[in-house]
Design a protein around this motif. Structure first.
Motif, PDB file in Angstrom:
ATOM      1  N   GLU A 331       0.862  -1.060   0.247  1.00  0.00           N
ATOM      2  CA  GLU A 331      -0.600  -0.223  -0.083  1.00  0.00           C
ATOM      3  C   GLU A 331       0.356   1.400  -0.081  1.00  0.00           C
ATOM      4  OE1 GLU A 331      -2.616  -0.160   3.402  1.00  0.00           O
ATOM      5  OE2 GLU A 331      -3.907  -1.875   2.607  1.00  0.00           O
ATOM      6  N   GLY A 332       0.619   2.249  -0.610  1.00  0.00           N
ATOM      7  CA  GLY A 332       1.554   3.366  -1.577  1.00  0.00           C
ATOM      8  C   GLY A 332       2.884   2.810  -1.771  1.00  0.00           C
ATOM      9  N   GLN A 333       2.528   2.060  -2.074  1.00  0.00           N
ATOM     10  CA  GLN A 333       4.498   1.368  -3.042  1.00  0.00           C
ATOM     11  C   GLN A 333       4.075   0.657  -3.892  1.00  0.00           C
ATOM     12  OE1 GLN A 333       6.768   2.708  -5.222  1.00  0.00           O
ATOM     13  NE2 GLN A 333       7.857   3.674  -3.521  1.00  0.00           N
ATOM     14  N   PRO A 344      -0.315  -6.683   1.817  1.00  0.00           N
ATOM     15  CA  PRO A 344       0.128  -4.783   1.638  1.00  0.00           C
ATOM     16  C   PRO A 344       0.781  -4.050   2.109  1.00  0.00           C
ATOM     17  CG  PRO A 344      -2.188  -6.644   0.482  1.00  0.00           C
ATOM     18  CD  PRO A 344      -1.059  -7.524   1.267  1.00  0.00           C
ATOM     19  N   GLN A 345       0.220  -4.483   3.901  1.00  0.00           N
ATOM     20  CA  GLN A 345       0.141  -3.199   4.727  1.00  0.00           C
ATOM     21  C   GLN A 345       1.299  -3.389   5.912  1.00  0.00           C
ATOM     22  OE1 GLN A 345      -2.046  -6.037   4.865  1.00  0.00           O
ATOM     23  NE2 GLN A 345      -3.684  -4.253   3.624  1.00  0.00           N
ATOM     24  N   SER A 356       5.595  -0.543   7.084  1.00  0.00           N
ATOM     25  CA  SER A 356       4.879  -0.108   6.137  1.00  0.00           C
ATOM     26  C   SER A 356       5.518   1.109   5.082  1.00  0.00           C
ATOM     27  CB  SER A 356       3.690   0.608   6.915  1.00  0.00           C
ATOM     28  OG  SER A 356       2.100   1.611   6.216  1.00  0.00           O
ATOM     29  N   MET A 357       5.166   1.074   4.525  1.00  0.00           N
ATOM     30  CA  MET A 357       5.437   1.943   3.199  1.00  0.00           C
ATOM     31  C   MET A 357       4.593   3.523   3.126  1.00  0.00           C
ATOM     32  SD  MET A 357       8.308   0.714   2.103  1.00  0.00           S
ATOM     33  CE  MET A 357       8.505   1.166   0.457  1.00  0.00           C
ATOM     34  N   LYS A 502       6.948  -1.865  14.296  1.00  0.00           N
ATOM     35  CA  LYS A 502       5.854  -3.387  13.401  1.00  0.00           C
ATOM     36  C   LYS A 502       6.899  -4.041  14.022  1.00  0.00           C
ATOM     37  CE  LYS A 502       3.888   0.443  11.538  1.00  0.00           C
ATOM     38  NZ  LYS A 502       2.239   0.597  11.751  1.00  0.00           N
ATOM     39  N   GLN A 503       5.621  -5.077  14.131  1.00  0.00           N
ATOM     40  CA  GLN A 503       5.919  -6.647  14.422  1.00  0.00           C
ATOM     41  C   GLN A 503       5.805  -7.718  13.179  1.00  0.00           C
ATOM     42  OE1 GLN A 503       7.956  -7.157  16.794  1.00  0.00           O
ATOM     43  NE2 GLN A 503       7.998  -5.811  18.299  1.00  0.00           N
TER      44      GLN A 503
END
Length: 544
Positions: A331-333, A344-345, A356-357, A502-503
């Motif tokens: 998402e975003g990339q 995607p996340q 996350s991108m 993030k994990q």
């Protein structure tokens, strides 16, 4: 004369035969069919699209020469692999390649003249390599042009993509492909295990080819390009070339995220080409294959990444249970296919951790990815590039690493990005002489409003006035003063209260064996190993 087969050779042949048979089952389940042009024995060479910008890469001569050395290194290794000299790849071949990389040729050589045996044996593969390499070269020429405006460059890059797709049948797809699937074939990993030093050079090339796109795209003059490449080239020659402990090959969105988002099809095509290089390397390095099996697997690898196999499919498509048709991206990339264990996340970026991108790498707030918004930046240091939401995030992230860093920041003028470079002591220099900064620190949820860069004092005043008129009750900008580069660089913001580490499902999907330790980079004499851990606030480890 009859030559007896050893028990080891027989075992390897049987093992590979079984793996190949299992892989062929996939063809009936929707895997690609080898395109017809592969059987065409003609050379089929296509030359550059006409353009006054062709060979403008020489506006940055050190970059041009480094890229010329890349072509020589690839060809030397391929030729030795197919002429019975694979046993010396990590010694004599490696030393020859490094000598060339340290003294690269002035002009780009034709690879088939350096690896004639490989070219004759796998001419169909060379056609695909050469045509996509030309696209690589011409995009860099456009970006390195000092005569084209930013708008003209963007239009010409779009025209180059159309030319690439329409002028030859052998083209790599611009769809995001599932990298985990492509790197999970029976032969995957053979080359990097047997030849870690040479593989390190290859992945160093991929790093350079990706890292220069954001550098050039955000430059507006020869001076800006050369000024940035002093640091990028140093990082490449002293560190990136000699890393043998990478988890995976460098991806375009990791090294040039802004370009990859603006031109996702190109970024995906280059990643897919680099993955094909890895697949071919692994096939050539795998023991136990007959020549017929080796050729069949190379043709199958080609079929996986070319346009012929993905006709009628779109980015985002996913056929249930068939990873070959997984065209999802982060998402975003959109310029990046799925990586190992990614969704995607969330994805694992080697050397950076799970992330996350769609979020700022420093404060975890959502990114606004339109440069016309007038804020946001990328930070490049120690081989990685991260996107951040404001100039405070950029400065403070860069301050967390030792050594030099580059910041490419947006201003109120999309055609005048701010380029910042720090030295080893953290002193900053800028490409914009009159740059001023706004920094009236508040919650990071609104950092894009109170932390920005402006091309001039007049632009700063206009922004502050407009913000106050829009929200008369907000007095945060009432006493805002424009900060000079010296004043701004001396500051340090508060620790972001919004940062979230993030994990993922595992700490590192590429190192599932806890006992396995990464190999230490082997660096030739005269070079330096400068790889260091990424900063805690953006990537790995806990917050302080």
């Amino acid at each position: 004369m009859f030559k007896p087969i050893s028990l080891k050779g027989l075992a390897l042949g049987l093992a590979w035969g079984l793996a190949l048979a299992l892989s062929q089952v996939g063809h009936a389940q929707g895997e690609p069919v080898v395109p017809g042009w592969v059987s065409d024995a003609r050379l089929g060479e296509v030359f550059y699209k006409r353009g006054a910008y062709n060979f403008d890469v020489y506006n940055v001569d050190p970059l041009a020469r480094d890229l010329n050395g890349v072509a020589v290194g690839h060809s030397m290794a391929y030729e030795d692999l197919v002429t019975g000299k694979a046993a010396q790849l990590e010694t004599k071949t490696y030393d020859r390649i490094v000598r060339v990389l340290k003294s690269p040729p002035k002009l780009m050589p034709a690879e088939r003249f350096i690896s004639p045996t490989f070219g004759r044996k796998y001419g169909y593969l060379e056609k695909l390599f050469d045509w996509t390499h030309i696209l690589h070269a011409q995009t860099i020429d456009v970006l390195a042009s000092a005569d084209l405006t930013p708008e003209q460059k963007d239009k010409e890059l779009e025209a180059l993509w159309k030319f690439y797709k329409s002028s030859a049948p052998y083209t790599v797809t611009g769809l995001p492909l599932n990298m985990e699937f492509l790197d999970s074939q029976p032969y995957s990993g053979a080359f990097r295990r047997k030849y870690p030093k040479v593989n390190g050079l290859f992945w160093g090339y991929h790093w350079l080819q990706g890292a220069v796109y954001d550098m050039l795209w955000k430059s507006r003059s020869k001076g800006d390009m050369t000024w940035q490449y002093e640091l990028v080239g140093k990082q490449y020659r002293e560190s990136e070339l000699y890393k043998t402990d990478r988890d995976f090959m460098p991806m375009f969105a990791e090294t040039s995220p802004a370009f990859a988002r603006r031109f996702p099809q190109m970024a995906n095509a280059f990643d897919n080409l680099h993955m094909l290089h890895d697949m071919v390397n692994d096939i050539l390095a795998t023991n136990g294959m007959t020549e017929a099996q080796r050729e069949a697997e190379i043709k199958r690898a080609i079929a996986m990444v070319v346009d012929d196999s993905h006709k009628g499919e779109d980015a985002g498509d996913q056929r249930e249970g068939n990873a070959f048709h997984d065209h999802r991206s982060m998402e975003g990339q959109p310029g990046m296919g799925m990586m190992k264990m990614a969704s995607p996340q969330l994805m694992f970026m080697p050397g950076m951790g799970w992330m996350s991108m769609n979020e700022c790498g420093h404060c975890s707030m959502p990114m606004v990815l339109d440069p016309k918004a007038g804020y946001g930046a990328t930070v490049s240091a120690e081989g990685w590039t991260m996107e951040v939401r404001c100039m405070l995030c950029a400065r403070d992230m860069a301050a967390q690493v030792s050594g030099q860093a580059l910041v490419r920041g947006n201003t109120e003028d999309p055609n005048r990005p701010l380029l910042l470079k720090s030295d080893d002591e953290g002193n900053w220099t800028a490409n914009l002489k009159d740059v001023v900064f706004l920094e009236v620190e508040g919650p990071h949820a609104t950092c894009s409003e109170w932390s920005r860069a402006f091309t001039s004092r007049a632009a700063f005043d206009a922004y502050v006035k407009a913000q106050q008129a829009e929200n008369e009750e907000d007095e945060s900008l009432k006493n805002a003063k424009p900060l000079t580069l010296k004043e701004w660089s001396a500051r340090q913001g508060k620790e972001p209260d919004t940062y979230e580490k993030k994990q993922g499902p595992v700490p590192n999907p590429y190192k599932t064996d806890k006992k396995a330790e990464p190999a230490k980079p082997e660096v030739p004499k005269g070079a330096q190993a400068t790889a260091k851990p990424a900063p805690k606030s953006c990537c790995s480890g806990d917050k302080k």
